[in-house]
Design a protein around this motif. Sequence first.
Motif, short mmCIF file in Angstrom:
data_model
loop_
_atom_site.label_atom_id
_atom_site.label_comp_id
_atom_site.label_asym_id
_atom_site.label_seq_id
_atom_site.Cartn_x
_atom_site.Cartn_y
_atom_site.Cartn_z
N MET B 94 0.94 -1.21 0.03
CA MET B 94 0.16 -0.09 0.02
C MET B 94 0.88 1.27 -0.12
O MET B 94 0.39 2.33 -0.57
CB MET B 94 -0.89 -0.01 1.17
N ILE B 95 1.88 0.98 0.67
CA ILE B 95 3.11 2.50 0.62
C ILE B 95 3.55 2.46 -0.91
O ILE B 95 3.52 3.67 -1.39
CB ILE B 95 3.98 2.35 1.79
N SER B 97 1.98 1.57 -3.60
CA SER B 97 0.96 2.52 -4.29
C SER B 97 0.74 4.04 -3.82
O SER B 97 0.72 4.63 -4.96
CB SER B 97 -0.45 1.92 -3.77
N ALA B 98 0.95 4.17 -2.96
CA ALA B 98 0.92 5.81 -2.37
C ALA B 98 2.10 6.55 -2.83
O ALA B 98 1.97 7.70 -2.94
CB ALA B 98 0.74 5.96 -0.78
N SER B 99 3.12 5.97 -2.99
CA SER B 99 4.30 6.72 -3.22
C SER B 99 4.87 7.26 -4.55
O SER B 99 5.76 7.98 -4.76
CB SER B 99 5.66 6.03 -2.57
N SER B 100 4.22 6.66 -5.79
CA SER B 100 4.68 7.00 -6.78
C SER B 100 6.28 6.81 -7.26
O SER B 100 6.85 8.04 -7.53
CB SER B 100 4.24 8.34 -7.21
#
Lengths: 458, 458
Positions: B94-95, B97-100
């Motif tokens: 999920m991180i 996913s969040a971090s680009s």
Amino acid sequence: MHRLDDELRSLQASIVRYAMERIALQPPPLDGPKSADELRALYGANVTEDGIGGEEALRRFVEGYAPATLSSDHPRFLAFVPVAPTKAAVLFDMIVSASSISGTSWLEGAGAVYLENEALRWLADLIGFPETAGGTFLSGGSLANLSGLHAARQAAKERLGGVRPDRYRILASTEAHSSIRTAADVMDLEVVEVEVNDPGRLRGEDLVRTWAKLTDAERNSVVAVVATAGTTNAGLVDALDEVADFAEVNGLWMHVDAAYGGAALASHLRERFRGIERAGSVVIDPHKWLFAPFDAAAIVYRDPNVARRALTQEAAYLDEINRAPDWNPSSYGYHLSRRVRGLPFWFSLATHGTRRYREAIEASITLAHESAHEIERRPYLELAIEPELSVVVFRRLGWDAEAYERWSRQALVDGVGFVLPTAYRGEKLLRFCFVNPLTTLDDVRAILDTLAIDPRPW
Amino acid sequence: MHRLDDELRSLQASIVRYAMERIALQPPPLDGPKSADELRALYGANVTEDGIGGEEALRRFVEGYAPATLSSDHPRFLAFVPVAPTKAAVLFDMIVSASSISGTSWLEGAGAVYLENEALRWLADLIGFPETAGGTFLSGGSLANLSGLHAARQAAKERLGGVRPDRYRILASTEAHSSIRTAADVMDLEVVEVEVNDPGRLRGEDLVRTWAKLTDAERNSVVAVVATAGTTNAGLVDALDEVADFAEVNGLWMHVDAAYGGAALASHLRERFRGIERAGSVVIDPHKWLFAPFDAAAIVYRDPNVARRALTQEAAYLDEINRAPDWNPSSYGYHLSRRVRGLPFWFSLATHGTRRYREAIEASITLAHESAHEIERRPYLELAIEPELSVVVFRRLGWDAEAYERWSRQALVDGVGFVLPTAYRGEKLLRFCFVNPLTTLDDVRAILDTLAIDPRPW
């Protein structure tokens, strides 16, 4: 490790907190790379027999390693093709992470594959493909291009019967994306290079000129002509209608690499893509200009049956899925186990609707033209190519290659922006690629201002 | 779409809530597929010009579409190779996913690539590769196998100089994974099939027998011999030391597909893999038996320089990354834009330590043997192959192919489990694949019990 005990519950809270903070950052820090030695010196080994614990691993990532990665969604990340996911897409990507859905087959992932196909259908409609078109989402444009070319060769094999040429060949312009050449190398295809005239756009006459030089045997061995709709280097769209005419006359599969540019099908520039609807396969990467997070590339085939014959993997343990008449994404690209990587794109499209996509894409096109104007009005800069989509290539008068590179490195260190030099017709130049709707003309001006200073101080 | 306004903040809360609930489910629902018509009838179009809003899109996913996807992490998902991510891996995904973060190059993703390389190093150590080994994480075993074979062909080309055979060839056993055959087809390699003797394990004598039938020209055209360490169908490990001897004597690249089985290198079964340390390239998928979420396959090369020469994409806009001496993951697999898909695996490894990995892998091996015992003590069942890793293949006495299929479909509908028939030496059989540490012997017994009933009622 597999049960959510108290320690993992507490870690979960920390991770969600960090993820939420990262998503809310506006803008995120640009950051920059460190050397392997610098990174090694930070904490030493993280992977040990006993483990360092989740909180410590997270702390090291957040404080030490994450600042050594660029934020690809930063509005001044203008190198390569940036990524600029919508918040909805990023959030849903977290659900994909949480859900352990396999996108390999309909049997395993029916509900998710159905939704991916809904998003693919929107792309097929933009292309102008018939209702029978279909495809899949792959990890990147490289793999999507390879899958399309493999389907093209399958079609040629079926046409040729048992006759095998000395080499299979593809026609591709000198401006085609690097992945086309590497795909050809992987596939052992010979690339017949098509020289294009200024300014780097493939035209029908270029193909006719190249074709005239081939022997009959070579012509029979050509499995596809590759067109590019939005070259990575200059953002130019090939004359697709002329390429389609050529392909039609000569019975060739037309593969269109619209990985970056395909998004502009949703814009007022649709007319420049005329002829794309006559392709056999088209690649569009939602993680480029359609606001999906890494990594989601789409391939859409006019006739997906050819692709299915080319790409369906056969094995006893796959009989159950291959025998069913269902839509198995594994049959339309070179992949098997598969994250449902098209879902975040679907969710964002469903949430916001297609009009807002069109508006966001138009914003980057407008910004490219405004930036071109900004460049033209500065005496130390010069536009190298009139922008067509959202790439802007320009020169800094009086600078040599080294000056460009020093400036680029320093601009990143100073947090001014991430802009890389490129080469165009042998000349070193600078290049912006706009896909992030949060990039403003003020961002561009700030970057251009730093180019005013003579290169020596850099 | 790109700014976190109030509406998106509220959506964020809903999405995080759902993701947390999904992660906490123990077990998640097994669920099952629906037809496209059934799914279409649920809500009609989701992708519209105006959008349906995030809350509504989420509601439709949660209530309508998600229940039509199997939970690949369910403890009774025993078909194919399941996925059984640790909670830490899922959370860190999920991180990602969040971090680009772009994992394409060191320049873009240094901190993340460094950590991926730390996880790769652990795999290289398990294999027994030297310090100079290295590789990358790709979207799946199919792509990883293709990358390894492409590096092998590069090595052969460099050895052969300008001489080009009529075809390049690979040697692979009849039990090699389907992706090897499809990779060969994509790469236009001819597969020289090596017939193996019972029970489906490739031995040196099989290779010698096949080699004897080849002409000198054909032998010169062979770029690799493919060994499998954990066949998907039966979980068997080829006689790697014998394959390595054969490869060494004949100057061939040995590619080992350990996509599923490689995890057992960390177990007490390491000795069965003896010889793997002499391979040119090895594929291990962390999303299989190393508890990473979809999709993360690793390729590790003994000499990554060959791979780099084969796979580095060349273009003006890539000059900056290709010129640097850094480790660019894009140069070690056929991919360019790239999610840092190895990070969740790294995080889980760092958090829990390698010992707990070893214990979790041992648990599946133990369960396979206990399950074999359960099968043997039931008069209506018979073990077809003695399990070596964690695959168990067995027959239900008196059943024909159709009975197996009817039972399998009904078992899924009833939520008993997801178990598919396979075929082994022409006979339809049932197959369990254990990789989920939460699967218990009670789960297995419950499934086996339903097989007691005569097939007619199904």
